[in-house]
Design a protein around this motif. Structure first.
Motif, PDB file in Angstrom:
ATOM      1  N   THR A 161       0.841  -1.198   0.000  1.00 23.74           N
ATOM      2  CA  THR A 161       0.000   0.000   0.000  1.00 23.74           C
ATOM      3  C   THR A 161       0.875   1.246   0.000  1.00 23.74           C
ATOM      4  N   LEU A 162       1.901   1.249   0.847  1.00 15.89           N
ATOM      5  CA  LEU A 162       2.829   2.380   0.873  1.00 15.89           C
ATOM      6  C   LEU A 162       3.539   2.546  -0.471  1.00 15.89           C
ATOM      7  N   GLY A 163       3.931   1.444  -1.091  1.00 14.22           N
ATOM      8  CA  GLY A 163       4.591   1.512  -2.394  1.00 14.22           C
ATOM      9  C   GLY A 163       3.704   2.101  -3.470  1.00 14.22           C
ATOM     10  N   THR A 164       2.432   1.735  -3.443  1.00 15.55           N
ATOM     11  CA  THR A 164       1.486   2.276  -4.418  1.00 15.55           C
ATOM     12  C   THR A 164       1.297   3.773  -4.206  1.00 15.55           C
ATOM     13  N   LEU A 165       1.169   4.172  -2.949  1.00 11.89           N
ATOM     14  CA  LEU A 165       1.034   5.598  -2.648  1.00 11.89           C
ATOM     15  C   LEU A 165       2.302   6.362  -3.042  1.00 11.89           C
ATOM     16  N   ARG A 166       3.475   5.781  -2.775  1.00 16.65           N
ATOM     17  CA  ARG A 166       4.738   6.412  -3.138  1.00 16.65           C
ATOM     18  C   ARG A 166       4.790   6.668  -4.644  1.00 16.65           C
ATOM     19  N   THR A 167       4.417   5.661  -5.417  1.00 16.07           N
ATOM     20  CA  THR A 167       4.433   5.798  -6.874  1.00 16.07           C
ATOM     21  C   THR A 167       3.462   6.881  -7.336  1.00 16.07           C
ATOM     22  N   SER A 168       2.275   6.906  -6.746  1.00 11.04           N
ATOM     23  CA  SER A 168       1.281   7.911  -7.123  1.00 11.04           C
ATOM     24  C   SER A 168       1.773   9.320  -6.815  1.00 11.04           C
ATOM     25  N   TYR A 173       0.398  -9.028  -0.858  1.00 14.96           N
ATOM     26  CA  TYR A 173       0.831  -8.181  -1.974  1.00 14.96           C
ATOM     27  C   TYR A 173      -0.382  -7.746  -2.807  1.00 14.96           C
ATOM     28  N   ALA A 174      -1.222  -8.701  -3.167  1.00 17.74           N
ATOM     29  CA  ALA A 174      -2.399  -8.393  -3.990  1.00 17.74           C
ATOM     30  C   ALA A 174      -3.356  -7.461  -3.252  1.00 17.74           C
ATOM     31  N   THR A 175      -3.588  -7.739  -1.978  1.00 14.22           N
ATOM     32  CA  THR A 175      -4.496  -6.907  -1.188  1.00 14.22           C
ATOM     33  C   THR A 175      -3.919  -5.500  -1.016  1.00 14.22           C
ATOM     34  N   GLY A 176      -2.616  -5.395  -0.812  1.00 18.33           N
ATOM     35  CA  GLY A 176      -1.966  -4.094  -0.698  1.00 18.33           C
ATOM     36  C   GLY A 176      -2.071  -3.280  -1.974  1.00 18.33           C
ATOM     37  N   THR A 177      -1.980  -3.961  -3.114  1.00 15.49           N
ATOM     38  CA  THR A 177      -2.137  -3.271  -4.398  1.00 15.49           C
ATOM     39  C   THR A 177      -3.534  -2.680  -4.527  1.00 15.49           C
ATOM     40  N   LEU A 178      -4.537  -3.478  -4.175  1.00 12.30           N
ATOM     41  CA  LEU A 178      -5.927  -2.998  -4.232  1.00 12.30           C
ATOM     42  C   LEU A 178      -6.134  -1.831  -3.271  1.00 12.30           C
ATOM     43  N   SER A 182      -4.377   1.344  -4.396  1.00 10.02           N
ATOM     44  CA  SER A 182      -5.071   1.991  -5.520  1.00 10.02           C
ATOM     45  C   SER A 182      -6.270   2.785  -5.033  1.00 10.02           C
ATOM     46  N   ILE A 183      -7.027   2.191  -4.123  1.00 14.56           N
ATOM     47  CA  ILE A 183      -8.207   2.882  -3.575  1.00 14.56           C
ATOM     48  C   ILE A 183      -7.782   4.135  -2.826  1.00 14.56           C
ATOM     49  N   LEU A 184      -6.769   4.002  -1.965  1.00 11.31           N
ATOM     50  CA  LEU A 184      -6.301   5.154  -1.189  1.00 11.31           C
ATOM     51  C   LEU A 184      -5.710   6.240  -2.083  1.00 11.31           C
ATOM     52  N   SER A 185      -4.977   5.850  -3.112  1.00 12.37           N
ATOM     53  CA  SER A 185      -4.411   6.837  -4.033  1.00 12.37           C
ATOM     54  C   SER A 185      -5.505   7.670  -4.672  1.00 12.37           C
ATOM     55  N   GLY A 186      -6.573   7.001  -5.080  1.00 11.28           N
ATOM     56  CA  GLY A 186      -7.681   7.711  -5.705  1.00 11.28           C
ATOM     57  C   GLY A 186      -8.362   8.686  -4.772  1.00 11.28           C
ATOM     58  N   LYS A 187      -8.373   8.366  -3.482  1.00 13.85           N
ATOM     59  CA  LYS A 187      -9.049   9.228  -2.510  1.00 13.85           C
ATOM     60  C   LYS A 187      -8.126  10.301  -1.927  1.00 13.85           C
ATOM     61  N   LEU A 188      -6.851   9.984  -1.723  1.00 16.75           N
ATOM     62  CA  LEU A 188      -5.941  10.901  -1.046  1.00 16.75           C
ATOM     63  C   LEU A 188      -5.216  11.857  -1.978  1.00 16.75           C
ATOM     64  N   ILE A 189      -4.910  11.404  -3.171  1.00 15.29           N
ATOM     65  CA  ILE A 189      -4.080  12.209  -4.067  1.00 15.29           C
ATOM     66  C   ILE A 189      -4.981  12.941  -5.044  1.00 15.29           C
ATOM     67  N   LYS A 190      -5.070  14.225  -4.814  1.00 11.41           N
ATOM     68  CA  LYS A 190      -5.913  15.058  -5.657  1.00 11.41           C
ATOM     69  C   LYS A 190      -5.219  15.273  -6.994  1.00 11.41           C
ATOM     70  N   GLY A 191      -6.019  15.387  -8.017  1.00  5.98           N
ATOM     71  CA  GLY A 191      -5.432  15.586  -9.329  1.00  5.98           C
ATOM     72  C   GLY A 191      -6.394  16.278 -10.265  1.00  5.98           C
ATOM     73  N   VAL A 192      -5.845  16.678 -11.374  1.00  2.33           N
ATOM     74  CA  VAL A 192      -6.619  17.324 -12.422  1.00  2.33           C
ATOM     75  C   VAL A 192      -6.538  16.442 -13.650  1.00  2.33           C
ATOM     76  N   VAL A 193      -7.652  16.300 -14.324  1.00  2.00           N
ATOM     77  CA  VAL A 193      -7.682  15.549 -15.570  1.00  2.00           C
ATOM     78  C   VAL A 193      -8.191  16.452 -16.684  1.00  2.00           C
ATOM     79  N   GLY A 194      -7.734  16.167 -17.887  1.00  2.00           N
ATOM     80  CA  GLY A 194      -8.231  16.841 -19.068  1.00  2.00           C
ATOM     81  C   GLY A 194      -9.187  15.901 -19.786  1.00  2.00           C
TER      82      GLY A 194
END
Length: 170
Positions: A18-25, A71-76, A79-91
């Motif tokens: 989970t931390l690795g996914t957030l780090r990448t995001s 590993y699989a559960t951490g990836t899921l 991903s969910i936390l990244s979508g909620k915590l990391i704000k972003g802009v899309v075109g």
């Protein structure tokens, strides 16, 4: 004791992946400080859990299942936390089949800035307009619904935006 070890490995893998996914995001969004600190704890947890997994006496099949499941559960979860915590802009780029003045008005009434780009279409000979809408990622479902309600066959392309300067973003 063996079951407890499997559960510990499973939970630790969830945490470090989970931390690795957030780090990448964070890194993809151009952040540098957050990934630095996250990476330290991610690798520390990974090292401890990998050591424990490799040094455990018992059925290695269950250790491997615990490790892979975490590993699989951490990836899921990451991903969910990244979508909620990391704000972003899309075109959002949109091409509709017919005149889009009504859609432009609907989007603008809802507070979205819409830029119009004229397209020359060599495929069917019809010139069309492409709408470009810059929005916060959390508004994507709303904008997509407005577009689909107007034209369910609209061609929609969504791009992640690394940074935005100036302009109007709802």
């Amino acid at each position: 004791m063996f079951v407890l070890t499997c559960l510990k490995i499973f939970a630790a893998r969830i945490l470090d992946v989970t931390l690795g996914t957030l780090r990448t995001s964070f890194f993809v969004k151009g952040k540098t400080i957050e990934p630095f600190f996250i990476a330290f704890f991610e690798v520390l947890i990974w090292f401890v859990v990998a050591r424990e997994a490799l040094n455990t006496e018992g059925n290695m099949f269950f250790i491997a299942i615990s490790y892979a499941g975490g590993y699989a559960t951490g990836t899921l979860l990451g991903s969910i936390l990244s979508g909620k915590l990391i704000k972003g802009v899309v075109g959002v780029q949109v091409v509709v089949k017919d005149d889009c003045d009504d859609l432009i008005n609907i989007l603008r009434e809802k507070g979205y800035a819409v830029s119009i780009i004229e397209l020359k279409n060599d495929y069917d000979g019809k010139n069309k307009d492409m709408l470009y809408i810059g929005i916060n990622k959390n508004k994507l479902k709303e904008v997509t619904k407005i577009i689909r309600d107007y034209d369910e066959s609209a061609f929609i392309v969504v791009n992640e935006t690394k940074s935005v300067q100036n302009g109007l973003i709802k």
